[in-house]
Design an enzyme around this catalytic site. Structure first.
Site, PDB file in Angstrom:
ATOM      1  N   ARG A 138      39.829  29.551  32.376  1.00 27.96           N
ATOM      2  CA  ARG A 138      40.383  30.900  32.462  1.00 27.96           C
ATOM      3  C   ARG A 138      41.917  30.878  32.520  1.00 27.96           C
ATOM      4  NH1 ARG A 138      38.133  34.406  30.391  1.00 27.96           N
ATOM      5  NH2 ARG A 138      39.174  36.003  31.640  1.00 27.96           N
ATOM      6  N   ILE A 139      42.479  30.114  33.447  1.00 21.76           N
ATOM      7  CA  ILE A 139      43.930  30.070  33.589  1.00 21.76           C
ATOM      8  C   ILE A 139      44.560  29.339  32.406  1.00 21.76           C
ATOM      9  CG2 ILE A 139      45.854  29.293  35.033  1.00 21.76           C
ATOM     10  CD1 ILE A 139      44.225  31.641  36.184  1.00 21.76           C
ATOM     11  N   SER A 288      48.175  29.267  45.166  1.00 20.77           N
ATOM     12  CA  SER A 288      47.031  30.037  44.670  1.00 20.77           C
ATOM     13  C   SER A 288      47.473  31.427  44.232  1.00 20.77           C
ATOM     14  CB  SER A 288      45.976  30.185  45.770  1.00 20.77           C
ATOM     15  OG  SER A 288      46.446  31.068  46.783  1.00 20.77           O
ATOM     16  N   CYS A 289      46.588  32.125  43.531  1.00 30.67           N
ATOM     17  CA  CYS A 289      46.895  33.491  43.102  1.00 30.67           C
ATOM     18  C   CYS A 289      47.131  34.391  44.311  1.00 30.67           C
ATOM     19  CB  CYS A 289      45.771  34.038  42.228  1.00 30.67           C
ATOM     20  SG  CYS A 289      44.131  34.016  43.001  1.00 30.67           S
ATOM     21  N   ASN A 320      34.562  31.487  38.373  1.00 33.19           N
ATOM     22  CA  ASN A 320      33.614  30.534  37.782  1.00 33.19           C
ATOM     23  C   ASN A 320      33.037  29.566  38.799  1.00 33.19           C
ATOM     24  OD1 ASN A 320      33.240  31.152  35.075  1.00 33.19           O
ATOM     25  ND2 ASN A 320      35.152  30.177  34.465  1.00 33.19           N
ATOM     26  N   THR A 347      39.741  31.573  52.641  1.00 34.08           N
ATOM     27  CA  THR A 347      40.936  31.543  51.808  1.00 34.08           C
ATOM     28  C   THR A 347      41.985  30.680  52.499  1.00 34.08           C
ATOM     29  OG1 THR A 347      42.739  32.820  50.813  1.00 34.08           O
ATOM     30  CG2 THR A 347      41.796  33.699  52.843  1.00 34.08           C
ATOM     31  N   GLY A 348      42.640  29.852  51.716  1.00 35.09           N
ATOM     32  CA  GLY A 348      43.691  29.021  52.274  1.00 35.09           C
ATOM     33  C   GLY A 348      45.067  29.659  52.143  1.00 35.09           C
ATOM     34  N   ARG A 370      34.497  37.898  48.289  1.00 33.92           N
ATOM     35  CA  ARG A 370      34.358  37.949  46.826  1.00 33.92           C
ATOM     36  C   ARG A 370      33.454  39.144  46.483  1.00 33.92           C
ATOM     37  NH1 ARG A 370      35.481  32.909  44.243  1.00 33.92           N
ATOM     38  NH2 ARG A 370      37.269  32.038  45.387  1.00 33.92           N
ATOM     39  N   ASN A 453      44.499  38.384  39.486  1.00 31.19           N
ATOM     40  CA  ASN A 453      44.425  36.994  39.932  1.00 31.19           C
ATOM     41  C   ASN A 453      44.342  36.001  38.779  1.00 31.19           C
ATOM     42  OD1 ASN A 453      41.707  38.595  40.487  1.00 31.19           O
ATOM     43  ND2 ASN A 453      41.126  36.577  39.685  1.00 31.19           N
TER      44      ASN A 453
END
Length: 481
Positions: A138-139, A288-289, A320, A347-348, A370, A453
């Protein structure tokens, strides 16, 4: 003539002006590496309607619509100047000119405002810098689109190769098709052809070699004519310095990770701490995003009000990493069906704030849910401030940050009362402040921050790559610090 006729005539006149702007914008970009912006939004390769819509969007942040009749004179003035590579915001030129009382002509004011990009002060055009993508998910595909889009005059960044594991028959055909069409982000803007015999994808004239390998140690990039390249690892398989060092093969100079780095790998949020990258640093992470979404507005609030503590709750689109239907997963809840459930997860991003904002003493906690949407997330940032304030003061501050500060490419601002997540698909900002949802009472502020994101994060990755490669060109008029 009726009022409706007047409105239609006005529209056709503005269409004609916008149409006349397109070749000027294109020529500046191709021949001089000048990117024309309007309130931080690029006008390069935009249609007539897109240019008009971008002008109209200014009312969301500046309070009133900007007309092409206001900006065209500044664009025309740019063509008379000896410009070097740069980004020039004609929206900001128009706004600052309106506030200037010295009686200068548009030509005189423009020449003064962009003086750093002209004459002896201008940056010389650089040789293109090779870029390699390791992974094409994706990215990876969005970063590829952005690299191809920004190829411009051929200087700057040039995507030379993509490294993937072989996927069977017609592998390159299928990967080119995924680049060509995307269910969320739409059609690729341009043409894509495939040379199967040479294992090459040709996108808008850019020849991109598809390299098949199961491990970084298998590739010698110099064999493909690649040198001093920046490799962007989109797989997330290796996240510490030891693992990422595997990419430092012949032909590769630096490695950029599109996931949070571990250990001593610098986590970079462009606009906040990209200036801390040491020239000899060869491995770094774009975090991260979500970290990219919360850190810029957190910095903006901390700089103005001080922050004593905070909590971020992210409502995040599924990815994914989750399952379509219930099935085994190494994580406790991510094995449950992503399109059918809200899924509590970790989440980090909160802990990553310390790496990007080491001077911030406030404790930031975080959690995440999510949800069944394929793209665009929202972070709810709940802050205890060091002083009391008002909702109006906070919104005025964040609106100004989004317009004139060094964070204006990271923070966007919207006041539309009916905004929903799909409105922000394709946003190039790391974070969009939702004015209508913002809550402030005394020393407590709650910010609702939308972010694409996928695409917004990919834009942040590109900005970091441009910075470390030396092709991040200055913006004029200069942002207000």
């Amino acid at each position: 003539m009726t009022v409706n006729d007047d409105s239609f005539t006005n529209w056709k006149n503005r269409e004609e002006i916008a149409e006349s702007m397109i070749p000027i914008i294109g020529k500046l970009h191709r021949e001089r590496d000048v990117t024309v912006l309007l309130h931080s939004r690029s006008l390069v390769n935009k249609s007539v309607v897109s240019i008009l819509k971008t002008h109209r969007f200014a009312r969301q942040i500046a309070g009133e619509e900007l007309s092409v009749t206001d900006t065209l004179p500044f664009l025309q003035a740019l063509t008379t100047l000896d410009l070097g590579p740069s980004q020039i915001d004609i929206g900001m030129l128009a706004a600052t000119y309106g506030a200037d009382d010295r009686g200068l002509s548009v030509q005189e004011f423009t020449a003064e405002a962009v003086a750093g990009a002209t004459g002896a002060d201008k940056i010389e055009r650089r040789e293109p810098r090779d870029v390699v993508l390791y992974g094409f998910g994706r990215i990876g595909r969005l970063v590829a689109r952005l690299l191809i889009e920004k190829a411009g005059s051929g200087n700057g960044l040039r995507l030379r190769a993509i490294v993937v594991r072989a996927g069977g028959d017609q592998d390159i055909i299928k990967r080119a098709s995924l680049l060509r069409r995307d269910s969320i982000h739409g059609q690729f803007q341009g043409t894509i052809t495939v040379d199967e015999a040479n294992g090459t994808i040709i996108a808008n004239g850019n020849e991109i070699k598809m390299i098949y390998a199961n491990d970084p140690s298998e590739v010698d990039y110099t064999a493909y004519g690649i040198k001093d390249a920046i490799l962007i690892d989109n797989t997330g398989k290796w996240r510490d310095r030891q693992g990422l060092s595997k990419h430092l093969r012949p032909g590769i100079d630096k490695v950029v990770l599109t996931a949070p780095g571990k250990g001593d790998v610098p986590n970079i949020v462009h606009g906040v701490n990209h200036d801390m990258i040491k020239p000899d640093e060869r491995i770094l992470s774009c975090a991260s995003c979500t970290t990219n979404a919360i850190v810029p507005p957190l910095k903006a609030m901390a700089d103005e009000y001080g922050v004593l503590r905070g909590h971020v709750e992210t409502v995040h689109s599924f990815t994914n990493d989750q399952n379509l239907l219930d099935n085994f997963h190494k994580a406790d809840r991510r094995g449950r069906s992503a399109p059918l459930n809200m899924v509590i997860t970790e989440t980090g991003a909160a802990s990553a704030v310390a790496k990007a904002l080491p001077d911030l003493q406030a404790k930031i906690t975080g959690s995440s849910i999510r949800v069944p949407v394929p793209d665009v997330s929202i972070a709810i940032l709940n802050l205890q401030l060091a002083r009391e304030t008002t909702r109006k003061e906070v919104l005025d501050h964040l609106r100004n940050v989004s317009l004139t500060s060094p964070l204006k490419r990271q923070i966007d601002f919207i006041s539309a009362p009916d905004a929903v997540s799909s409105d922000f698909i394709g946003s190039r900002h790391a974070s969009i402040v939702d004015a209508g949802a913002t809550k402030v009472e005394g020393d407590n502020a709650i910010l609702y921050l939308w972010y694409d994101n996928e695409f917004g994060y990919s834009c942040q990755v590109i900005r970091v790559v441009q910075h470390v490669s030396g092709v991040e060109y200055p913006t004029y008029p200069a942002p207000v610090a």
